[in-house]
Design a protein around this motif. Structure first.
Motif, PDB file in Angstrom:
ATOM      1  N   MET A   4       0.849  -1.191   0.000  1.00 56.92           N
ATOM      2  CA  MET A   4       0.000   0.000   0.000  1.00 56.92           C
ATOM      3  C   MET A   4       0.884   1.241   0.000  1.00 56.92           C
ATOM      4  O   MET A   4       1.887   1.303   0.713  1.00 56.92           O
ATOM      5  CB  MET A   4      -0.919   0.000   1.230  1.00 56.92           C
ATOM      6  N   ALA A   5       0.499   2.241  -0.784  1.00 60.93           N
ATOM      7  CA  ALA A   5       1.285   3.455  -0.903  1.00 60.93           C
ATOM      8  C   ALA A   5       1.268   4.238   0.403  1.00 60.93           C
ATOM      9  O   ALA A   5       0.251   4.311   1.098  1.00 60.93           O
ATOM     10  CB  ALA A   5       0.753   4.310  -2.046  1.00 60.93           C
ATOM     11  N   GLN A   6       2.398   4.851   0.744  1.00 60.45           N
ATOM     12  CA  GLN A   6       2.463   5.730   1.904  1.00 60.45           C
ATOM     13  C   GLN A   6       1.741   7.031   1.574  1.00 60.45           C
ATOM     14  O   GLN A   6       1.797   7.523   0.461  1.00 60.45           O
ATOM     15  CB  GLN A   6       3.922   6.009   2.263  1.00 60.45           C
ATOM     16  N   LYS A   7       1.082   7.605   2.578  1.00 57.35           N
ATOM     17  CA  LYS A   7       0.311   8.814   2.358  1.00 57.35           C
ATOM     18  C   LYS A   7       1.120  10.055   2.710  1.00 57.35           C
ATOM     19  O   LYS A   7       1.916  10.052   3.645  1.00 57.35           O
ATOM     20  CB  LYS A   7      -0.981   8.784   3.180  1.00 57.35           C
ATOM     21  N   VAL A   8       0.872  11.115   1.948  1.00 55.23           N
ATOM     22  CA  VAL A   8       1.519  12.409   2.158  1.00 55.23           C
ATOM     23  C   VAL A   8       0.437  13.474   2.182  1.00 55.23           C
ATOM     24  O   VAL A   8      -0.443  13.497   1.316  1.00 55.23           O
ATOM     25  CB  VAL A   8       2.533  12.709   1.026  1.00 55.23           C
ATOM     26  N   LEU A   9       0.484  14.352   3.177  1.00 56.64           N
ATOM     27  CA  LEU A   9      -0.472  15.443   3.294  1.00 56.64           C
ATOM     28  C   LEU A   9       0.128  16.696   2.659  1.00 56.64           C
ATOM     29  O   LEU A   9       1.304  17.001   2.862  1.00 56.64           O
ATOM     30  CB  LEU A   9      -0.803  15.707   4.764  1.00 56.64           C
ATOM     31  N   ALA A  10      -0.675  17.422   1.876  1.00 61.43           N
ATOM     32  CA  ALA A  10      -0.151  18.582   1.157  1.00 61.43           C
ATOM     33  C   ALA A  10      -1.075  19.783   1.283  1.00 61.43           C
ATOM     34  O   ALA A  10      -2.299  19.643   1.293  1.00 61.43           O
ATOM     35  CB  ALA A  10       0.050  18.231  -0.322  1.00 61.43           C
ATOM     36  N   ARG A  11      -0.470  20.967   1.374  1.00 56.56           N
ATOM     37  CA  ARG A  11      -1.212  22.224   1.293  1.00 56.56           C
ATOM     38  C   ARG A  11      -0.511  23.131   0.297  1.00 56.56           C
ATOM     39  O   ARG A  11       0.680  23.427   0.446  1.00 56.56           O
ATOM     40  CB  ARG A  11      -1.284  22.927   2.648  1.00 56.56           C
ATOM     41  N   PHE A  12      -1.237  23.541  -0.735  1.00 57.29           N
ATOM     42  CA  PHE A  12      -0.643  24.332  -1.805  1.00 57.29           C
ATOM     43  C   PHE A  12      -1.488  25.565  -2.088  1.00 57.29           C
ATOM     44  O   PHE A  12      -2.721  25.518  -2.057  1.00 57.29           O
ATOM     45  CB  PHE A  12      -0.512  23.498  -3.084  1.00 57.29           C
TER      46      PHE A  12
END
Length: 237
Positions: A1-9
């Motif tokens: 399962m892919a690792q999750k990344v949180l983003a704010r742009f």
């Protein structure tokens, strides 16, 4: 399962570009709701990516660090800005215009950070794989592999006594929601096999109709049990 990344742009185009780089390295990017990354507090993220317009965002960075103490911070700034009081050696600061290759190298290190010790290795026959450095040696000589080829070989070395089906390799080595044909696995395993054979005998065998496995150490000088061009099923089921 892919690792999750949180983003704010703040920049939609930059977000799409960065999301593509993360996805190519096996990460799933989640866009922070209402531009508030701390609202996702408690979720398990490998990293938090922030598009930082100016120094005033240092307070936000401190809040993010408190909310996600185990996650790496990736900060995209518009100028050289000091964030030494927030960012550590496991974080990344990129100033625009930034070099995408720096981000890619960081992501490849991040993929195994925390999951493996700095000197963790896998060994099989004359193969030695350093997980943290993403380096493969055969008989002491470095073997050039792409990140995807490294992941495929790693999965096989983690299961040296078993064969790996094409479906299993697709699930473990490609990002989620990416449609991959079984024939694509054959192509990549063919590249790995040819590369490894430059430094020693053939160590990969094809299990007809099933997948691939590493040869037993005592059989590495023998012929393959089946043709390496076995194409397998024509479509994924």
């Amino acid at each position: 399962m892919a690792q999750k990344v949180l983003a704010r742009f703040n920049d939609a185009q930059l977000f799409l570009f960065v999301r593509h780089l993360f996805a190519a390295e096996g990460f799933q990017v989640v866009l922070a709701g209402d531009n508030d990354p701390c609202a996702q507090n408690g979720a398990d993220y490998a990293a938090v990516v922030l598009d930082v317009p100016d120094l005033s965002c240092a307070i936000t960075l401190k809040q993010v660090r408190q909310s996600f103490p185990e996650a790496a911070l990736v900060v995209l700034s518009r100028a050289d800005q000091p964030f030494d009081d927030v960012l550590g050696c496991d974080d990344l600061l990129l100033s625009r215009p930034f070099d995408p290759s720096k981000l890619v190298r960081f992501l490849r290190q991040l993929r195994y950070r925390g999951a493996t010790a700095p000197n963790a290795t896998l060994e099989y026959a004359d193969l030695e794989m350093n997980l943290a450095r993403m380096q493969v040696l055969r008989a002491g000589v470095e073997v050039p592999l792409t990140p995807l080829q490294f992941k495929l070989l790693r999965h096989m070395m983690e299961r040296p006594g078993d064969f790996c089906t094409r479906e299993e390799l697709i699930e473990r080595c490609w990002p989620e929601n990416v449609e991959v044909e079984p024939r694509t696995v054959d192509v990549h395993l063919g590249h790995i096999r040819r590369t490894l054979k430059r430094f020693g005998p053939d160590i990969i065998r094809t299990v007809r109709g099933s997948g691939y496995a590493l040869r037993k150490r005592c059989d590495m000088s023998d012929g393959d049990v089946t043709s390496s061009t076995d194409s397998g099923p024509g479509s994924r089921t």
